[in-house]
Design an enzyme around this catalytic site. Sequence first.
Site, PDB file in Angstrom:
ATOM      1  N   ILE A   1       0.813  -1.217   0.000  1.00 46.96           N
ATOM      2  CA  ILE A   1       0.000   0.000   0.000  1.00 46.96           C
ATOM      3  C   ILE A   1       0.852   1.276   0.000  1.00 46.96           C
ATOM      4  O   ILE A   1       0.349   2.364  -0.258  1.00 46.96           O
ATOM      5  CB  ILE A   1      -0.993  -0.021   1.175  1.00 46.96           C
ATOM      6  CG1 ILE A   1      -1.819  -1.307   1.146  1.00 46.96           C
ATOM      7  CG2 ILE A   1      -1.928   1.173   1.168  1.00 46.96           C
ATOM      8  CD1 ILE A   1      -2.593  -1.537  -0.151  1.00 46.96           C
TER       9      ILE A   1
ATOM     10  N   SER B   1       3.784   2.461   2.422  1.00 49.30           N
ATOM     11  CA  SER B   1       4.852   2.669   3.390  1.00 49.30           C
ATOM     12  C   SER B   1       5.440   1.340   3.844  1.00 49.30           C
ATOM     13  O   SER B   1       4.750   0.326   3.923  1.00 49.30           O
ATOM     14  CB  SER B   1       4.325   3.442   4.591  1.00 49.30           C
ATOM     15  OG  SER B   1       3.238   2.759   5.173  1.00 49.30           O
TER      16      SER B   1
ATOM     17  N   ARG C   1      -2.426   9.623  22.331  1.00 52.05           N
ATOM     18  CA  ARG C   1      -1.988  10.012  20.997  1.00 52.05           C
ATOM     19  C   ARG C   1      -2.555  11.376  20.601  1.00 52.05           C
ATOM     20  O   ARG C   1      -3.749  11.613  20.661  1.00 52.05           O
ATOM     21  CB  ARG C   1      -2.409   8.968  19.974  1.00 52.05           C
ATOM     22  CG  ARG C   1      -1.825   9.255  18.636  1.00 52.05           C
ATOM     23  CD  ARG C   1      -1.983   8.137  17.648  1.00 52.05           C
ATOM     24  NE  ARG C   1      -1.959   8.728  16.324  1.00 52.05           N
ATOM     25  CZ  ARG C   1      -0.856   9.127  15.703  1.00 52.05           C
ATOM     26  NH1 ARG C   1       0.315   8.941  16.269  1.00 52.05           N
ATOM     27  NH2 ARG C   1      -0.920   9.694  14.513  1.00 52.05           N
TER      28      ARG C   1
ATOM     29  N   HIS D   1      -2.863  -4.408  11.265  1.00 57.12           N
ATOM     30  CA  HIS D   1      -3.111  -3.723  12.535  1.00 57.12           C
ATOM     31  C   HIS D   1      -2.606  -4.531  13.725  1.00 57.12           C
ATOM     32  O   HIS D   1      -2.597  -4.046  14.839  1.00 57.12           O
ATOM     33  CB  HIS D   1      -4.600  -3.429  12.692  1.00 57.12           C
ATOM     34  CG  HIS D   1      -5.147  -2.622  11.547  1.00 57.12           C
ATOM     35  ND1 HIS D   1      -5.617  -3.204  10.397  1.00 57.12           N
ATOM     36  CD2 HIS D   1      -5.257  -1.291  11.365  1.00 57.12           C
ATOM     37  CE1 HIS D   1      -6.006  -2.258   9.554  1.00 57.12           C
ATOM     38  NE2 HIS D   1      -5.799  -1.092  10.116  1.00 57.12           N
TER      39      HIS D   1
HETATM   40  N1  GLN Z   1       0.220   5.062   1.298  1.00 55.91           N
HETATM   41  C1  GLN Z   1      -0.064   5.150   2.686  1.00 55.91           C
HETATM   42  C2  GLN Z   1       0.806   4.178   3.463  1.00 55.91           C
HETATM   43  O1  GLN Z   1       1.056   3.134   2.999  1.00 55.91           O
HETATM   44  C3  GLN Z   1      -1.500   4.862   2.991  1.00 55.91           C
HETATM   45  C4  GLN Z   1      -1.792   4.952   4.464  1.00 55.91           C
HETATM   46  C5  GLN Z   1      -3.241   4.929   4.820  1.00 55.91           C
HETATM   47  O2  GLN Z   1      -4.073   4.619   4.013  1.00 55.91           O
HETATM   48  N2  GLN Z   1      -3.556   5.277   6.028  1.00 55.91           N
HETATM   49  O3  GLN Z   1       1.224   4.442   4.554  1.00 55.91           O
HETATM   50 ZN    ZN Z   2      -4.954   2.412   4.715  1.00 54.61          ZN
END
Ligand code: GLN
Ligand code: ZN
Length: 756
Positions: free
Chosen positions: A432, A434, A516, A695
């Site tokens: 996705i 990172s 946080r 998560h």
């Molecule tokens: N591109 C972002 C990542 O990979 C997407 C993060 C997200 O959707 N919260 O960190």
């Molecule tokens: Zn996400």
Amino acid sequence: MTVTVATLGFPRIGPRRELKFALESFWAGKITEGELCEAAAGLRAAVWARQHALGADHIPTGDFSFYDHVLDTSAMLGAVPARYGWTGDAVGLGTYFAMARGTPGEGGHIAQEMTKWFDTNYHYMVPELAAGQALRLSSTKALDDYLEAKALGYDTRPVLLGPVTWLSLAKGRDVDPFDRLDDVLAIYCELLEKLRDAGAQWVQIDEPALVLDLDGRQRAAFTRAYARFARRGPKIMLATYFGALDDNLGLATSLPVEGLHVDLARAPEQLDTVLAAAPKEMLLSLGVVDGRNVWRADLETLLDRLEPLAARRDFIVAPSCSLLHVPVDLGLEKSLDPEVAQWLAFAVQKIEELATLKRALNGGRHIVAGALAASSQAAANRRTSPRIHNPAVAARLAAVTPDMARRRSPYAERTSAQRAQLNLPAFPTTTIGSFPQTEAVRAARARFNRGDIDAGEYEGFLRAETEQAIRWQEEVGLDVLVHGEFERNDMVQYFGEQLAGFAFTRNAWVQSYGSRCVRPPILYGDVSRPTAMTVDWWRYAQGATERPMKGMLTGPVTILNWSFVRDDQPREASCRQIALAIRDEVVDLEAAGARVIQIDEAALREGLPLRRRDWAHYLGWAVECFRLTASGVEDATQIHTHMCYSEFNDILPSIGAMDADVISIETARSQMELIEAFADYKYPNEIGPGVYDIHAPRIPDSEEMAQLLRLARGHLPPEQLWVNPDCGLKTRKWEEVRPALVNMVAAARALRESAA
Ligand code: GLN
Ligand code: ZN
């Protein structure tokens, strides 16, 4: 007639996030429970003294919380799920933090679920109720805080979250929470009597649920609850906020309460109808100063509206909602440009504004002439400042045509162009964006920000990290690569810092959840992109591999929803400006050679309005902004988007209308439930249902992921499917990510083989 000032609630984290540091030291075993409680008492005392000194007449207590006020209410009611092994005495900090954060290790228990508080960026702990669960008064925090303040000389107005809102937020296991209404009300009555006996004159009961679409059961619960509370305890100030009462106005004004607070920042137009509907003896609290945004009020304009009313009746002036949602004190912000700073008001400044209004209403404008002049001057400056109003941006917006929000060809044609160009295997794998933000990455960023290393050294470090991540992705056999986002602190801040129209703060923290805190960017002016933002990094990353490297951008709706947004034009106008700026970046990435570009819209869903009837309008402009961002490219350029949640059923047509070539979504935890919804809807474009729940630290094996993919394939044709995790991997450790992605690639291969 007399006007007084109330604050509804004050930030609890402390001006320098003292609560965060105390909590985290306690959790790490570095300070004792006694020391934590002492630190908290110190913060409370300072907050009361401060509000008193600023001129607040109704000072809240009970708004302080070690974690969350909804959790406090669950503790008050003894609504503690059985898994925490609570014995039924007063809920102690051990149980309380177990509910908030879970308990570690083997035999540990998961925390309560957490979700967004109405349409704010604050998260609350979702109350849980099980069938047959005993409820009883299990925390007297509201009373304790009241007495603590009283001992210091402040006669405060305790704040309770109302029973109907609490029940509306609760999740029942084998029970409808509203079945427990009477048990819950009995506990509130017991507490209200204790507060009355302790000397409280007023109590503030927050019922933001009154601005939602209510069903018959909720409406009946309101009537029943407040009839039971009537003359039971202190006088009741029923607080509503986050929107207009609208169709619930008659209900709210018919309840036997002594006071009603209404939000006049979100819904200024409701003043007249509220005045007409409220009984004469009902004390009105007017939320005239925006409690959840950072803009300074225009006091003279407010006075024009309030003066005629002050001649007729007593009322309270207040922020629209608790000040929990704004930073503490603008005075701590030394590095902001002074022109921008003069447009802003944080919690402390908002109470000053209210005190100024009060003095003008009670004694005449002349006694606060200086403060009023300064406020008007700031307002006038905001209307004209070239820092805010950029004619070039206005001209570009005016030139937007419907074509610009449409890809050249329909998806069916685009996909063949993309397949020819990308030449990917079936079930293509990707991530996705990172990769783990390790201690080393954070330390390097901190050293760079402090000036300990120069830009050259920092970039060299980031390049090495990026290159390593690329080599590793090639090695494990991922198909579409990412550069890892090591150079990004945060997916919104990174872009905000490079766009014109945004300001950033040093100390303006607001609580997101528990300890946080976040510092949302302040979007104050017309947005434009002075120069390309990600192209150099993308070029470097693509230069290191033959495989397609995704361009990685944050979408306009997400940037908007995670910022403090200017209030001098509709939000959608600001969103369009961001959309045009990101569109330029998309086009530049394509020109540099990017064949796949991902535009994250992580926060699109959370911008949904509280009232259903407003959804269509929001979704209309949100989708259009995404399309405006995405549609400047050739057919062969593949646009991805990513959304991090699993509730889509009610917005699927809008997701479809975004017309991204590929969407990645969160599905691992729900066992692909969502895929069915996409299939039923006949979603035509490609989908990457997350097969790895990022998560949790758990590493799924390849068979488990293959099984999920088979489930997905049961609903959708294989050409439509991608293979990816649920979300970005920045919060995970490499030790978890490496084996998990190796397994993920193996799962994709297993599916390819069984297909062949
Ligand atoms: N591109 C972002 C990542 O990979 C997407 C993060 C997200 O959707 N919260 O960190
Ligand atoms: Zn996400």
